[in-house]
Design a protein around this motif. Sequence first.
Motif, PDB file in Angstrom:
ATOM      1  N   THR A  37     -10.250  10.264   6.656  1.00  0.00           N
ATOM      2  CA  THR A  37     -10.662   8.949   7.131  1.00  0.00           C
ATOM      3  C   THR A  37     -11.657   8.308   6.167  1.00  0.00           C
ATOM      4  OG1 THR A  37     -10.328   9.657   9.414  1.00  0.00           O
ATOM      5  CG2 THR A  37     -11.703   7.712   9.067  1.00  0.00           C
ATOM      6  N   ALA A  38     -12.613   9.098   5.690  1.00  0.00           N
ATOM      7  CA  ALA A  38     -13.589   8.573   4.739  1.00  0.00           C
ATOM      8  C   ALA A  38     -12.911   8.157   3.429  1.00  0.00           C
ATOM      9  CB  ALA A  38     -14.668   9.616   4.466  1.00  0.00           C
ATOM     10  N   ALA A  39     -11.965   8.942   2.975  1.00  0.00           N
ATOM     11  CA  ALA A  39     -11.247   8.597   1.746  1.00  0.00           C
ATOM     12  C   ALA A  39     -10.431   7.317   1.933  1.00  0.00           C
ATOM     13  CB  ALA A  39     -10.336   9.750   1.339  1.00  0.00           C
ATOM     14  N   PHE A  40      -9.805   7.167   3.093  1.00  0.00           N
ATOM     15  CA  PHE A  40      -9.024   5.962   3.357  1.00  0.00           C
ATOM     16  C   PHE A  40      -9.924   4.730   3.422  1.00  0.00           C
ATOM     17  CE2 PHE A  40      -6.866   3.046   6.367  1.00  0.00           C
ATOM     18  CZ  PHE A  40      -5.733   2.789   5.600  1.00  0.00           C
ATOM     19  N   CYS A  41     -11.078   4.850   4.070  1.00  0.00           N
ATOM     20  CA  CYS A  41     -12.021   3.723   4.121  1.00  0.00           C
ATOM     21  C   CYS A  41     -12.544   3.389   2.733  1.00  0.00           C
ATOM     22  CB  CYS A  41     -13.172   4.048   5.062  1.00  0.00           C
ATOM     23  SG  CYS A  41     -12.684   4.087   6.796  1.00  0.00           S
ATOM     24  N   GLY A  42     -12.798   4.402   1.928  1.00  0.00           N
ATOM     25  CA  GLY A  42     -13.224   4.165   0.545  1.00  0.00           C
ATOM     26  C   GLY A  42     -12.147   3.458  -0.257  1.00  0.00           C
ATOM     27  N   LEU A  43     -10.890   3.848  -0.045  1.00  0.00           N
ATOM     28  CA  LEU A  43      -9.778   3.188  -0.719  1.00  0.00           C
ATOM     29  C   LEU A  43      -9.709   1.720  -0.321  1.00  0.00           C
ATOM     30  CD1 LEU A  43      -7.133   3.480  -2.438  1.00  0.00           C
ATOM     31  CD2 LEU A  43      -5.982   3.841  -0.253  1.00  0.00           C
ATOM     32  N   LEU A  44      -9.857   1.445   0.969  1.00  0.00           N
ATOM     33  CA  LEU A  44      -9.826   0.058   1.426  1.00  0.00           C
ATOM     34  C   LEU A  44     -10.990  -0.741   0.847  1.00  0.00           C
ATOM     35  CD1 LEU A  44      -8.868   0.391   5.182  1.00  0.00           C
ATOM     36  CD2 LEU A  44      -7.421  -0.318   3.288  1.00  0.00           C
ATOM     37  N   TYR A  45     -12.153  -0.121   0.741  1.00  0.00           N
ATOM     38  CA  TYR A  45     -13.332  -0.819   0.225  1.00  0.00           C
ATOM     39  C   TYR A  45     -13.160  -1.161  -1.260  1.00  0.00           C
ATOM     40  CZ  TYR A  45     -18.108  -1.743  -1.194  1.00  0.00           C
ATOM     41  OH  TYR A  45     -19.226  -2.314  -1.714  1.00  0.00           O
ATOM     42  N   PHE A  46     -12.706  -0.202  -2.041  1.00  0.00           N
ATOM     43  CA  PHE A  46     -12.613  -0.428  -3.482  1.00  0.00           C
ATOM     44  C   PHE A  46     -11.398  -1.257  -3.881  1.00  0.00           C
ATOM     45  CE2 PHE A  46     -15.411   3.340  -3.571  1.00  0.00           C
ATOM     46  CZ  PHE A  46     -16.480   2.742  -4.218  1.00  0.00           C
ATOM     47  N   THR A  47     -10.343  -1.271  -3.074  1.00  0.00           N
ATOM     48  CA  THR A  47      -9.176  -2.085  -3.403  1.00  0.00           C
ATOM     49  C   THR A  47      -9.240  -3.457  -2.754  1.00  0.00           C
ATOM     50  OG1 THR A  47      -7.917  -1.143  -1.570  1.00  0.00           O
ATOM     51  CG2 THR A  47      -7.671  -0.098  -3.719  1.00  0.00           C
ATOM     52  N   ASP A  48     -10.143  -3.632  -1.781  1.00  0.00           N
ATOM     53  CA  ASP A  48     -10.310  -4.911  -1.089  1.00  0.00           C
ATOM     54  C   ASP A  48      -8.976  -5.391  -0.511  1.00  0.00           C
ATOM     55  OD1 ASP A  48     -12.093  -6.783  -0.189  1.00  0.00           O
ATOM     56  OD2 ASP A  48     -11.729  -8.149  -1.857  1.00  0.00           O
ATOM     57  N   TRP A  49      -8.392  -4.584   0.305  1.00  0.00           N
ATOM     58  CA  TRP A  49      -7.077  -4.811   0.882  1.00  0.00           C
ATOM     59  C   TRP A  49      -7.188  -5.849   1.995  1.00  0.00           C
ATOM     60  CZ3 TRP A  49      -3.996  -0.626   3.937  1.00  0.00           C
ATOM     61  CH2 TRP A  49      -2.662  -0.986   3.987  1.00  0.00           C
ATOM     62  N   LYS A  50      -6.828  -7.080   1.699  1.00  0.00           N
ATOM     63  CA  LYS A  50      -7.015  -8.196   2.631  1.00  0.00           C
ATOM     64  C   LYS A  50      -6.181  -8.069   3.900  1.00  0.00           C
ATOM     65  CE  LYS A  50      -8.024 -11.713  -0.786  1.00  0.00           C
ATOM     66  NZ  LYS A  50      -7.597 -13.006  -1.308  1.00  0.00           N
ATOM     67  N   ALA A  51      -4.997  -7.532   3.803  1.00  0.00           N
ATOM     68  CA  ALA A  51      -4.106  -7.461   4.963  1.00  0.00           C
ATOM     69  C   ALA A  51      -4.722  -6.664   6.112  1.00  0.00           C
ATOM     70  CB  ALA A  51      -2.777  -6.834   4.558  1.00  0.00           C
ATOM     71  N   VAL A  52      -5.553  -5.689   5.812  1.00  0.00           N
ATOM     72  CA  VAL A  52      -6.176  -4.874   6.840  1.00  0.00           C
ATOM     73  C   VAL A  52      -7.625  -5.281   7.055  1.00  0.00           C
ATOM     74  CG1 VAL A  52      -6.883  -2.531   7.439  1.00  0.00           C
ATOM     75  CG2 VAL A  52      -4.655  -2.927   6.387  1.00  0.00           C
ATOM     76  N   MET A  53      -8.332  -5.527   5.971  1.00  0.00           N
ATOM     77  CA  MET A  53      -9.771  -5.750   6.055  1.00  0.00           C
ATOM     78  C   MET A  53     -10.138  -7.083   6.706  1.00  0.00           C
ATOM     79  SD  MET A  53     -10.813  -2.936   5.087  1.00  0.00           S
ATOM     80  CE  MET A  53     -12.561  -3.129   4.977  1.00  0.00           C
ATOM     81  N   LYS A  54      -9.217  -8.024   6.818  1.00  0.00           N
ATOM     82  CA  LYS A  54      -9.564  -9.290   7.462  1.00  0.00           C
ATOM     83  C   LYS A  54      -9.744  -9.133   8.973  1.00  0.00           C
ATOM     84  CE  LYS A  54      -4.819 -10.964   7.838  1.00  0.00           C
ATOM     85  NZ  LYS A  54      -3.893 -12.001   7.397  1.00  0.00           N
ATOM     86  N   TYR A  55      -9.342  -7.990   9.533  1.00  0.00           N
ATOM     87  CA  TYR A  55      -9.511  -7.733  10.960  1.00  0.00           C
ATOM     88  C   TYR A  55     -10.724  -6.862  11.272  1.00  0.00           C
ATOM     89  CZ  TYR A  55      -4.821  -9.594  11.213  1.00  0.00           C
ATOM     90  OH  TYR A  55      -3.731 -10.405  11.111  1.00  0.00           O
ATOM     91  N   VAL A  56     -11.476  -6.433  10.261  1.00  0.00           N
ATOM     92  CA  VAL A  56     -12.646  -5.588  10.476  1.00  0.00           C
ATOM     93  C   VAL A  56     -13.861  -6.489  10.695  1.00  0.00           C
ATOM     94  CG1 VAL A  56     -14.147  -3.836   9.448  1.00  0.00           C
ATOM     95  CG2 VAL A  56     -11.685  -3.751   9.054  1.00  0.00           C
TER      96      VAL A  56
END
Length: 70
Positions: A37-56
């Motif tokens: 889970t931590a690795a996945f959140c880190g991946l989302l943070y460093f790649t700035d994945w808009k499709a998912v992160m716009k709902y956080v």
Amino acid sequence: MAGIGSKMNLPGPLRIIGKKHIEQAGQWVPSLVGYGTAAFCGLLYFTDWKAVMKYVPYYNIPFKNEGEEK
């Protein structure tokens, strides 16, 4: 005849591994879930994945302002 798998009623390749190894692997599951889970959140943070992160909450503030600039 008493073979390796005759004492246990485990399916297929799990007979070779053994019950003790399966129990030990089960103890690692919470750690693996946490690190995954931590690795996945880190991946989302460093790649700035808009499709998912716009709902956080709180993280989506930059994405809300993108459409209003035009």
